[in-house]
Design a protein around this motif. Structure first.
Motif, PDB file in Angstrom:
ATOM      1  N   ASP A 151      -4.088  15.183  -8.323  1.00  0.00           N
ATOM      2  CA  ASP A 151      -5.008  15.254  -9.454  1.00  0.00           C
ATOM      3  C   ASP A 151      -4.373  14.740 -10.740  1.00  0.00           C
ATOM      4  O   ASP A 151      -4.991  14.008 -11.502  1.00  0.00           O
ATOM      5  CB  ASP A 151      -5.504  16.680  -9.668  1.00  0.00           C
ATOM      6  CG  ASP A 151      -6.397  17.164  -8.536  1.00  0.00           C
ATOM      7  OD1 ASP A 151      -6.856  16.320  -7.736  1.00  0.00           O
ATOM      8  OD2 ASP A 151      -6.623  18.375  -8.450  1.00  0.00           O
ATOM      9  N   ALA A 152      -3.123  15.126 -10.989  1.00  0.00           N
ATOM     10  CA  ALA A 152      -2.438  14.698 -12.206  1.00  0.00           C
ATOM     11  C   ALA A 152      -2.210  13.194 -12.203  1.00  0.00           C
ATOM     12  O   ALA A 152      -2.350  12.535 -13.240  1.00  0.00           O
ATOM     13  CB  ALA A 152      -1.111  15.429 -12.359  1.00  0.00           C
ATOM     14  N   SER A 153      -1.881  12.614 -11.059  1.00  0.00           N
ATOM     15  CA  SER A 153      -1.643  11.172 -11.011  1.00  0.00           C
ATOM     16  C   SER A 153      -2.938  10.386 -11.183  1.00  0.00           C
ATOM     17  O   SER A 153      -2.951   9.322 -11.803  1.00  0.00           O
ATOM     18  CB  SER A 153      -0.947  10.779  -9.716  1.00  0.00           C
ATOM     19  OG  SER A 153      -1.763  11.033  -8.599  1.00  0.00           O
ATOM     20  N   GLY A 168       0.795  -1.215   0.000  1.00  0.00           N
ATOM     21  CA  GLY A 168       0.000   0.000   0.000  1.00  0.00           C
ATOM     22  C   GLY A 168       0.828   1.267   0.000  1.00  0.00           C
ATOM     23  O   GLY A 168       0.292   2.361   0.102  1.00  0.00           O
ATOM     24  N   GLU A 169       2.136   1.142  -0.104  1.00  0.00           N
ATOM     25  CA  GLU A 169       3.013   2.309  -0.064  1.00  0.00           C
ATOM     26  C   GLU A 169       3.355   2.786  -1.476  1.00  0.00           C
ATOM     27  O   GLU A 169       4.518   2.892  -1.839  1.00  0.00           O
ATOM     28  CB  GLU A 169       4.281   1.981   0.712  1.00  0.00           C
ATOM     29  CG  GLU A 169       4.015   1.680   2.166  1.00  0.00           C
ATOM     30  CD  GLU A 169       5.273   1.327   2.918  1.00  0.00           C
ATOM     31  OE1 GLU A 169       6.377   1.653   2.446  1.00  0.00           O
ATOM     32  OE2 GLU A 169       5.152   0.711   3.981  1.00  0.00           O
ATOM     33  N   ILE A 170       2.332   3.059  -2.244  1.00  0.00           N
ATOM     34  CA  ILE A 170       2.532   3.609  -3.581  1.00  0.00           C
ATOM     35  C   ILE A 170       1.753   4.913  -3.671  1.00  0.00           C
ATOM     36  O   ILE A 170       0.642   5.013  -3.152  1.00  0.00           O
ATOM     37  CB  ILE A 170       2.089   2.632  -4.696  1.00  0.00           C
ATOM     38  CG1 ILE A 170       0.631   2.220  -4.513  1.00  0.00           C
ATOM     39  CG2 ILE A 170       2.998   1.429  -4.757  1.00  0.00           C
ATOM     40  CD1 ILE A 170       0.061   1.462  -5.677  1.00  0.00           C
ATOM     41  N   PRO A 171       2.342   5.920  -4.295  1.00  0.00           N
ATOM     42  CA  PRO A 171       1.644   7.208  -4.386  1.00  0.00           C
ATOM     43  C   PRO A 171       0.379   7.146  -5.232  1.00  0.00           C
ATOM     44  O   PRO A 171      -0.612   7.766  -4.906  1.00  0.00           O
ATOM     45  CB  PRO A 171       2.671   8.130  -5.028  1.00  0.00           C
ATOM     46  CG  PRO A 171       3.973   7.438  -4.903  1.00  0.00           C
ATOM     47  CD  PRO A 171       3.686   5.985  -4.810  1.00  0.00           C
ATOM     48  N   SER A 172       0.432   6.378  -6.343  1.00  0.00           N
ATOM     49  CA  SER A 172      -0.737   6.277  -7.216  1.00  0.00           C
ATOM     50  C   SER A 172      -0.512   5.176  -8.233  1.00  0.00           C
ATOM     51  O   SER A 172       0.613   4.703  -8.428  1.00  0.00           O
ATOM     52  CB  SER A 172      -0.976   7.592  -7.960  1.00  0.00           C
ATOM     53  OG  SER A 172       0.051   7.802  -8.912  1.00  0.00           O
TER      54      SER A 172
END
Length: 123
Positions: A72-74, A53-57
């Motif tokens: 928003d961009a991701s 679960g340690e992913i930004p997006s």
């Protein structure tokens, strides 16, 4: 003297390097090679485990993009079919992320174009 600007896409930096060498041997001097991409950043430099679960997006994980402007961009990038793997564009020419740029005299433009194409470049 009139000049022609040539932009060519390559699959690998090695192919672009071969074209650059060939152009230099033919007497052309203003040539550069850069990597370009659809998404910002230089990609992931560490292995990410999506289970932790340690992913930004999703865009960061699957597209190797850095999104400094905010979440928003991701989120928008995650809509891209490349992020989900649910669609295949089937377009090989879209994956040319190495850009060779050459500025040549107008009268030798066709010669430079042929050299680039012979090395696998797409003008």
């Amino acid at each position: 003297m009139k000049e022609r600007n040539i932009l060519a896409g390559f699959h690998t930096e090695e192919d672009a390097g071969k074209a650059k060498e060939a152009l230099q041997q033919a007497g052309f001097s203003i040539i550069s090679i850069d990597r370009v991409g659809q998404f910002p950043g230089n990609g992931n430099e560490r292995i990410m485990n999506p289970i932790s679960g340690e992913i930004p997006s999703l865009g960061n994980l699957t597209l190797a993009g850095d999104f400094p402007s905010g979440r928003d961009a991701s989120v928008l990038a995650a809509v891209d079919p490349d992020a989900s793997g649910m669609a295949d564009r089937g377009d090989d020419d879209m994956n040319r992320s190495v850009l060779l740029t050459a500025v040549v005299p107008e009268e030798r433009g066709d010669e430079a174009t042929e050299i680039i194409r012979s090395c696998g470049g797409m003008i």
